[in-house]
Design an enzyme around this catalytic site. Structure first.
Site: not given
Length: 262
Positions: A121-122, A139
């Site tokens: 994520h991100d 992440g």
């Protein structure tokens, strides 16, 4: 006309260009958008608020747009954006972002992502990168243009990988790697500039010489980081060819939060 295998599941609301191809048993979620010329391999799952550009090649069993593996995630409608002309091979997983960051995971254009890669994520991945099989990034990682990650590389969360850098196979990266640098090891250590990569991308001999000088200043001269930054600034001011590259190196170091590999 869109070529969708009869066994594929396309949820109502999905937006597919008429030239998209969907393989057997693939699942396309309701909030997915897929651009022209993109091909989705069999058994792949595209879900969440996921957008793919044009001419992407998605391998079999890829999982794109799944919920982030973050215990703070509470189902917010975060996003995954994938650009154009990317190859994403079998069993790759790429997750959406979290509201603790910008809510967005982004993959740029012309990237080559091999089998079993995980992009968490991100993460923000630039253009023309290569992820060899089993490369795993946690992440909030940022990957610059033309970076290369070898097989089984592991990258700690919030780390930045500079443009034109290269990580050898099975490298563990827990701090930032500056642009143009090669590194390897179970704790990444610098091993010179990415000479062959720079040559292939048209860097001039003078620019490469300047970057070699910058590398020696940063890693071989026995200087503290602050001392090296002063000398790098002087080099950038003197160099006719390579000035912009040394400035890029300096800017990267100035922005580091986790420190650079040493």
């Amino acid at each position: 006309m869109t070529k969708i295998h009869s066994s594929a599941v396309i949820e109502p609301g999905a937006e597919l260009d008429e030239t998209v191809e969907i393989g057997p048993y693939a699942v396309i979620g309701a909030h997915v958008k897929i651009g022209a010329g993109t091909k989705i391999g069999s058994h792949s799952v595209l879900e969440g608020h996921t957008t793919l550009g044009k001419d992407n090649q998605i391998g079999h069993y890829a999982a794109l747009g799944g919920a982030p593996q973050d215990m703070k995630y509470r189902g917010e409608p975060t996003q995954l954006e994938i650009g154009d002309r990317n190859t994403i091979r079998e069993f790759t997983t790429i997750h959406t972002g979290t509201v603790q960051d910008t809510g967005l995971t982004r993959i740029g254009d012309d990237n080559w992502i091999m089998a079993y890669v995980h992009i968490a994520h991100d993460c923000i991945v630039g253009n023309h990168t290569i992820f060899a099989s089993n490369a795993q990034i946690a992440g909030h990682v940022q990957v610059g243009d033309w970076a290369i990650l070898g097989g089984m590389v592991g990258v700690h969360q919030f780390v930045r990988i500079g443009a034109h850098s290269m990580l050898g196979g099975a490298t563990v990266l827990i701090q930032d790697i500056p642009p143009f640098i090669m590194a390897a090891g179970d704790k990444a250590k610098p091993h010179g500039i990415n000479l062959e990569g720079l040559r292939r991308r048209g860097f001039t001999a003078a620019a490469i010489t300047t970057l070699r000088t910058a590398y020696r200043t940063l890693y071989k001269a026995g200087l503290s980081l602050e001392q090296a930054k002063i000398q790098l600034a002087e080099l950038a001011a003197q160099a006719d060819d390579g000035n912009a590259h040394v400035q890029e190196l300096l800017s990267f170091i100035a922005d580091t939060q986790r420190g650079i590999i040493r």
